[in-house]
Write an enzyme that holds these catalytic residues in place. Structure first.
Site, PDB file in Angstrom:
ATOM      1  N   LYS A   1       0.834  -1.214   0.000  1.00  0.00           N
ATOM      2  CA  LYS A   1       0.000   0.000   0.000  1.00  0.00           C
ATOM      3  C   LYS A   1       0.860   1.252   0.000  1.00  0.00           C
ATOM      4  O   LYS A   1       0.368   2.378   0.047  1.00  0.00           O
ATOM      5  CB  LYS A   1      -0.919   0.024   1.226  1.00  0.00           C
ATOM      6  CG  LYS A   1      -2.001  -1.019   1.230  1.00  0.00           C
ATOM      7  CD  LYS A   1      -3.120  -0.696   2.230  1.00  0.00           C
ATOM      8  CE  LYS A   1      -2.712  -0.762   3.661  1.00  0.00           C
ATOM      9  NZ  LYS A   1      -3.867  -0.578   4.583  1.00  0.00           N
TER      10      LYS A   1
ATOM     11  N   LYS B   1       2.822   2.075   2.432  1.00  0.00           N
ATOM     12  CA  LYS B   1       2.834   2.600   3.810  1.00  0.00           C
ATOM     13  C   LYS B   1       3.892   1.858   4.628  1.00  0.00           C
ATOM     14  O   LYS B   1       4.108   0.673   4.451  1.00  0.00           O
ATOM     15  CB  LYS B   1       1.473   2.351   4.487  1.00  0.00           C
ATOM     16  CG  LYS B   1       0.351   3.277   4.067  1.00  0.00           C
ATOM     17  CD  LYS B   1      -0.866   3.066   5.002  1.00  0.00           C
ATOM     18  CE  LYS B   1      -1.860   4.198   4.883  1.00  0.00           C
ATOM     19  NZ  LYS B   1      -2.950   4.085   5.874  1.00  0.00           N
TER      20      LYS B   1
END
Ligand code: C2G
Length: 132
Positions: A44, A46
């Site tokens: 993602k 992240k």
């Protein structure tokens, strides 16, 4: 028993997370939270401050949360809904429309995000405070 599920990273837990967990639980009797694994977070884009295990322990300590499972892949949601016999899928409305395919399997609810707070904002504010 009406079962609800929601997904997320839930890093640096803040009031926006608590608000969505509280409202998700209000939609049923049992709330499952699928927390992004460290590897899925990388997918993602992240990098969580807390590890998966730490984020799992923190979420399990919240009164609204009944069960925490790992989120490894975007594609696991149908399987999760079926396997856990979920009635309601909940996400913040920044995801509005993105998971409507789940309407074939359960109710899909997008709830308004809490304005003015995010993990990114926390990190930015702390960095600015430290560099002031
Ligand atoms: N959220 C919110 N208000 C905020 C911040 C977050 O309501 N101010 C909600 C998000 O909309 C999401 C949940 O809190 O429903 C978790 O947010 P994140 O940890 O940022 O999760 P995200 O990266 O959006 O991951 O497969 C779905 C993904 O795993 C969602």
């Amino acid at each position: 028993m009406k079962k609800v599920i929601t997904y997320g990273t839930f890093d640096l837990l803040h009031i926006g997370h608590i608000n969505i967990l509280r409202r998700a639980k209000e939609l049923g009797d049992y709330l499952i939270v699928a927390i992004s694994s460290d590897e899925f977070n990388a997918l993602k884009g992240k990098e969580a401050y807390y590890t998966f295990e730490q984020r799992k322990a923190i979420l399990e300590a919240i009164r609204y949360v009944d069960e925490v499972i790992p989120e490894h892949r975007w594609e696991q949601k149908v399987e999760d809904v079926l396997m856990h016999e979920v009635d309601v899928f909940v996400m913040g409305d920044d995801w509005k429309g993105k998971f409507d395919y789940l309407k074939d399997y359960c109710e899909v609810v997008y709830l308004p995000r809490t304005v003015g707070i995010s993990t990114t904002k926390i990190k930015t504010d702390l960095n600015e405070a430290n560099n002031a």
